[in-house]
Design a protein around this motif. Sequence first.
Motif, short mmCIF file in Angstrom:
data_model
loop_
_atom_site.label_atom_id
_atom_site.label_comp_id
_atom_site.label_asym_id
_atom_site.label_seq_id
_atom_site.Cartn_x
_atom_site.Cartn_y
_atom_site.Cartn_z
N VAL A 27 0.82 -1.22 0.00
CA VAL A 27 0.00 0.00 0.00
C VAL A 27 0.85 1.27 0.00
O VAL A 27 0.44 2.30 -0.52
CB VAL A 27 -0.97 0.01 1.19
CG1 VAL A 27 -2.06 -1.03 1.01
CG2 VAL A 27 -0.25 -0.21 2.51
N VAL A 28 2.04 1.22 0.61
CA VAL A 28 2.98 2.33 0.61
C VAL A 28 4.38 1.73 0.69
O VAL A 28 4.55 0.52 0.82
CB VAL A 28 2.76 3.29 1.82
CG1 VAL A 28 1.46 4.06 1.71
CG2 VAL A 28 2.84 2.53 3.14
N VAL A 29 5.40 2.59 0.67
CA VAL A 29 6.77 2.14 0.90
C VAL A 29 7.39 2.99 2.00
O VAL A 29 6.93 4.11 2.28
CB VAL A 29 7.64 2.23 -0.38
CG1 VAL A 29 7.10 1.29 -1.46
CG2 VAL A 29 7.74 3.67 -0.89
N ARG A 30 8.43 2.44 2.62
CA ARG A 30 9.17 3.16 3.66
C ARG A 30 10.55 3.51 3.10
O ARG A 30 11.28 2.62 2.65
CB ARG A 30 9.31 2.30 4.91
CG ARG A 30 9.83 3.06 6.12
CD ARG A 30 10.10 2.12 7.29
NE ARG A 30 8.95 1.31 7.63
CZ ARG A 30 7.97 1.72 8.43
NH1 ARG A 30 8.00 2.94 8.95
NH2 ARG A 30 6.94 0.92 8.70
N ASP A 31 10.89 4.80 3.14
CA ASP A 31 12.17 5.22 2.57
C ASP A 31 13.33 5.01 3.55
O ASP A 31 13.15 4.49 4.66
CB ASP A 31 12.10 6.65 2.06
CG ASP A 31 11.96 7.68 3.19
OD1 ASP A 31 12.23 7.36 4.36
OD2 ASP A 31 11.59 8.84 2.89
N GLN A 32 14.53 5.42 3.13
CA GLN A 32 15.72 5.17 3.94
C GLN A 32 15.70 5.93 5.26
O GLN A 32 16.39 5.55 6.20
CB GLN A 32 16.97 5.56 3.13
CG GLN A 32 17.21 4.63 1.94
CD GLN A 32 18.21 5.19 0.97
OE1 GLN A 32 18.02 6.27 0.40
NE2 GLN A 32 19.30 4.46 0.75
N ASP A 33 14.92 7.00 5.35
CA ASP A 33 14.80 7.76 6.60
C ASP A 33 13.71 7.22 7.51
O ASP A 33 13.46 7.78 8.59
CB ASP A 33 14.53 9.24 6.29
CG ASP A 33 15.68 9.90 5.55
OD1 ASP A 33 16.84 9.53 5.82
OD2 ASP A 33 15.42 10.77 4.70
#
Length: 671
Positions: A27-33
């Motif tokens: 549903v979404v992605v989590r970035d490097q931060d």
Amino acid sequence: MKVPAGTTAGSAVTEAGLPSNGEEAVVVVRDQDGDLRDLTWVPEADAEVEAVAAGSEAGRSVIRHSAAHVLAQAVQDLFADAKLGIGPPVQDGFYYDFDVERPFTPEDLQALEKRMKQILKSGQQFRRRRLDSVEAAQQELAGEPYKLELVDLKSEVDTSEVMEVGGGELTVYDNVDRRGEVVWGDLCRGPHVPHTRFIPAFKLTRVAAAYWRGDQNNRQLQRVYGTAWESKDKLAEYEQWLAEAERRDHRKLGAELDLFSFPEEVGSGLPVFHPKGGTIRRELEDYSRKRHEEAGYEFVNSPHITKDALFKTSGHLDWYADGMFPAMHLDEELDADGEVRKPGQDYYLKPMNCPFHNLIYRSRGRSYRELPLRLFEFGSVYRYEKSGVVHGLTRVRGMTQDDAHIYCTPDQLQDELKSLLGFVLDLLRDYGLDDFYLELSTRNEEKYVGDDESWRVATEALREAAQDSGLDLVPDPGGAAFYGPKVSVQARDALGRSWQMSTIQVDYHLPDRFGLEYTAPDGSKQRPIKIHRALFGSIERFFGVLTEHYAGAFPAWLSPVQVVGIPIADEHTEHLAQVAQRLRAEGLRVEVDRSDDRMQKKIRNHTTQKVPFLLLAGGKDVEAGAVSFRFRDGSQINEVPADDAVAALTRWVRRRDNTSPTADTFRSELA
């Protein structure tokens, strides 16, 4: 996975062949931060991201926040004049606040659910749009006064509003239909699911009143609650869980089992315990006293009211006044002309026991040989909780804490904390709670006293003791009291819900404010360290938690009535009365039902009252000098010799077995 610069996260998900439907749908992605990003997000440089599935906690949170937006759209479709408040995800669901002309009715909720289903089926997209300036936001949101207030306060929003306004920019999420037309929009930080078909299962649950931004001086709004899940099966599981939670509600069980009540004449948040509830409470307290005596605690007692000077010294009037009942101005004397001859003084109901224990410590000189000094009190305290948060026994205004304060030397601190944490966990297990994790609450940088070094030492001492326990340790940044950090024991009940139980706090501050000292081996005067510890938290709250944990079917050692004798006919009553007399001599709580009800009704009545042991007797039992057992689950053991029955019941209760007896488990007791 990698999202190449200039492409959308959604394209990378598709390229990787990851699911787009079902519980594993991304549903979404989590970035490097660590930030969550919409699938329409386009990074400026190649980015490593983590796919977030619908069935994960983060994925559910995004689904629920998106469902809150659909709710708001449905409300404004059906109630055109409704003004929008905020709509964040919360544990197991979401809510949205609305300013409407009249309160919502159950029929309104049904209509809103129907409209939401139509919106979900239409497959609207959630499309993020950045506003260029505060002025642009003000112009676009001119008809939404609460959103305008958030725009004005965007640099100081609280955690409940962070979903509405981002820190560095203002964004709107438009709901776009299949023709590409914007049909609705809301000020929001996001992220959201790609489109409404990613919200496969939801339900609106209730309506409550809520004050804008939690301030009772503001206008009262209508808060609509709902829940949303990654699948219809998960929603069905949750609805079953809710039904079970309702069945276990301690407020409902308290009335059904005649345990406690909240008379209107007494006031909100001030319970009274009935004889059966009083029996359970006494058992809780008596066992706790016994264990504390064995652990070397000394019992003290302090009054319910004191002059304001004590709480000025402790700092409570500086830091905790909002949680205290208003002062009572007493002792003023007037002369014949009505002039003040003797000024009065302010007295307060105590919100804490700890300042009184400091006075007990300070009442005479102390040697290092007396430390650690462990003072314990069942002390009643009073806290002015707002009416909106008072809830049964779990959030009250008058409570009794099993409060202990331990005074120790710096060298004793670590061992005392580890020993104390072990004592707390063992005692909670004795009451039937055994699934724990710990939470470490650290300093609130805007509300604390003392120096950095003492806070560092105290925090690290608690961290080491918590880690040594082997339990999971969860951080709670800023959650400490003003005088010191805290470890709290979080216990999960039979439904998997977490409750804060015991708290352990390390305090360098109050010993200094009260001038507490002990004489060290070299004759010098040193300052003790103080450990605050409440094991139950409050007896009222612990009572409520245990009631729900056991669904009112308390273990036999805690049950207000442990055994009821039920004669099949009147001529069998005397036989059961003799057995009951023998059980009372062993300290058990026994009744014999001499009512005119038929036997089956008596069995049903006492089973409904969750009595753990029913003893039945008919002609064969009387002739054999025996009794027959019937248990809560309906199972039975027939014709048990009375001597064996008395011995087995006594062993079971004295052992403090926390399981509910059945024919299978109790038969081994008779062997």
